[in-house]
Design an enzyme around this catalytic site. Sequence first.
Site, mmCIF file in Angstrom:
data_model
loop_
_atom_site.group_PDB
_atom_site.id
_atom_site.type_symbol
_atom_site.label_atom_id
_atom_site.label_comp_id
_atom_site.label_asym_id
_atom_site.label_seq_id
_atom_site.Cartn_x
_atom_site.Cartn_y
_atom_site.Cartn_z
ATOM 1 N N CYS A 137 -53.339 115.651 26.686
ATOM 2 C CA CYS A 137 -54.419 116.751 27.028
ATOM 3 C C CYS A 137 -53.846 118.259 26.674
ATOM 4 O O CYS A 137 -52.727 118.417 26.308
ATOM 5 C CB CYS A 137 -54.715 116.761 28.709
ATOM 6 S SG CYS A 137 -53.267 117.308 29.566
ATOM 7 N N THR B 59 -50.190 117.627 52.212
ATOM 8 C CA THR B 59 -51.123 117.066 51.559
ATOM 9 C C THR B 59 -51.719 115.562 52.168
ATOM 10 O O THR B 59 -52.734 115.007 52.353
ATOM 11 C CB THR B 59 -50.598 116.864 50.307
ATOM 12 O OG1 THR B 59 -50.291 117.861 49.444
ATOM 13 C CG2 THR B 59 -51.621 115.777 49.334
ATOM 14 N N HIS C 40 -45.257 110.563 49.089
ATOM 15 C CA HIS C 40 -44.578 110.884 47.791
ATOM 16 C C HIS C 40 -43.371 111.575 48.116
ATOM 17 O O HIS C 40 -42.719 111.655 46.955
ATOM 18 C CB HIS C 40 -45.647 111.730 46.893
ATOM 19 C CG HIS C 40 -46.207 112.960 47.833
ATOM 20 N ND1 HIS C 40 -46.948 112.871 48.603
ATOM 21 C CD2 HIS C 40 -45.563 114.031 47.677
ATOM 22 C CE1 HIS C 40 -47.163 113.997 49.040
ATOM 23 N NE2 HIS C 40 -46.226 115.029 48.311
ATOM 24 N N GLU C 41 -42.936 112.082 49.092
ATOM 25 C CA GLU C 41 -41.569 112.698 49.567
ATOM 26 C C GLU C 41 -40.711 111.377 49.848
ATOM 27 O O GLU C 41 -40.831 111.031 51.114
ATOM 28 C CB GLU C 41 -41.559 113.658 50.593
ATOM 29 C CG GLU C 41 -42.732 114.705 50.176
ATOM 30 C CD GLU C 41 -42.789 115.764 51.306
ATOM 31 O OE1 GLU C 41 -41.975 115.532 52.492
ATOM 32 O OE2 GLU C 41 -43.371 116.793 51.310
ATOM 33 N N CYS D 255 -50.702 119.233 28.731
ATOM 34 C CA CYS D 255 -49.408 118.436 28.234
ATOM 35 C C CYS D 255 -49.059 119.015 27.008
ATOM 36 O O CYS D 255 -47.737 119.378 26.610
ATOM 37 C CB CYS D 255 -49.822 117.007 28.373
ATOM 38 S SG CYS D 255 -49.967 116.110 29.782
ATOM 39 N N CYS E 55 -50.668 112.532 31.169
ATOM 40 C CA CYS E 55 -51.304 111.699 30.093
ATOM 41 C C CYS E 55 -50.529 111.939 28.888
ATOM 42 O O CYS E 55 -50.445 111.235 27.934
ATOM 43 C CB CYS E 55 -52.937 111.949 29.793
ATOM 44 S SG CYS E 55 -53.176 113.710 29.247
ATOM 45 N N HIS F 293 -54.021 116.296 54.762
ATOM 46 C CA HIS F 293 -55.410 116.204 54.303
ATOM 47 C C HIS F 293 -56.109 114.973 53.935
ATOM 48 O O HIS F 293 -57.152 114.865 54.151
ATOM 49 C CB HIS F 293 -55.210 117.270 53.019
ATOM 50 C CG HIS F 293 -55.079 118.668 52.993
ATOM 51 N ND1 HIS F 293 -55.947 119.379 53.880
ATOM 52 C CD2 HIS F 293 -54.158 119.582 52.634
ATOM 53 C CE1 HIS F 293 -55.843 120.802 53.975
ATOM 54 N NE2 HIS F 293 -54.553 120.889 53.150
ATOM 55 N N CYS G 182 -46.369 115.182 54.456
ATOM 56 C CA CYS G 182 -46.466 116.612 54.118
ATOM 57 C C CYS G 182 -47.841 117.029 54.399
ATOM 58 O O CYS G 182 -48.786 116.318 54.819
ATOM 59 C CB CYS G 182 -46.208 116.878 52.525
ATOM 60 S SG CYS G 182 -47.316 116.479 51.351
ATOM 61 N N CYS H 57 -51.110 118.395 34.237
ATOM 62 C CA CYS H 57 -52.037 117.715 33.340
ATOM 63 C C CYS H 57 -53.251 117.562 33.832
ATOM 64 O O CYS H 57 -53.610 117.462 35.014
ATOM 65 C CB CYS H 57 -51.083 116.350 33.084
ATOM 66 S SG CYS H 57 -52.353 115.023 32.399
#
Length: 348
Positions: free
Chosen positions: A95, A41, A62-63, A98, A92, A44, A39, A106
């Site tokens: 935070c 990202t 991650h896809e 979250c 997490c 990048h 993708c 997050c």
Amino acid sequence: MNARRVAYAGARRLAIETAGLTPPPPGHVRVDVAYTGICGTDLHIFHGDMDGRVDPPCVIGHEMSGRIAQVGSGLRDWRPGDHVTVMPLVPCRTCPACRAGHAHICHRLVFLGIDAAGSMQNSWTVPAAALVRLPQDLALDQAALVEPTAVAVHDVRRAELRPGEKTIVVGGGPIGLLIAIVARRSGADVLLVEPDPYRRSVAEGLGLTVADPSGAGLTEIVERWTGGAGAAVAFEVSGAAAAVATAVDSLATRGRMVQVAIHPVAREISLHRFFWRELTLLGARLYDRADFETAVGLIAEGEIPARTLISRIEPLDRAAQAFAALESGAGVMKVLVDCRANGKADAR
């Protein structure tokens, strides 16, 4: 037994590594990855734009789609052989975001494939909490598009799109095209703005209305299409400065602009236009589990033309060529890496 993986090794450098397999720890599973999509990202990262977060060498991606190979202790709901994808977010849970119910953004989010090892490898160990079940009969190459489809589902939901609303999508890459498809399915009247002829042809083949922003007359096209009012919603998916201006200038009074693309540098934006027309700017980042589950259903039901969007599949050892193909923009939409041990190239 060893696994092969692609590691980001520095700006514009990918390395193929071999690593031994270990049993998953409690609460984790080991997934034999079938396919990983590339993708924006990832591009990048490839260019070194995200070296503040990515610590080379780091496995990216991650896809994905795959099958569970081994289940760690303490898990009852998963079995070897289950078809899965991974929602690559590890929040997490403590935070302010979250606690407010926004774990997908997050403050200390670990994004698998950026902040920690990703899916561009034969075998990937992940927290079981990140798994999303796939129908066993859903083709795994198509299932690799669940994550980008979840992005589109989240973006359209973020816009609070209503049936009949005039909606402009600026940028006709994979995410822009998916947003246009999901928005149309939600009842919107969609215009996709894209300069690349190939991408416009794919969109037209899927029955979408398209316009070329590089030619004269885009303003007139939008005025005719909206009866002079402007669009109720604009999605900026291109990441180009000109696309931001196009999205803002296309909006009707009290229109909503959804910012989807990642801009690595600051952009100028007409705040006077926002003031004058009482516009709303909405950020849209990532997704939650409901978005992922909706995306799985859309692909399984054939609402998303996944096979049409997959332009090229390369084996893991040719990941560099897969990145080059996507970066060239020459007649490609979605490029997948076949992460199976016996994966073979399949240019389409």
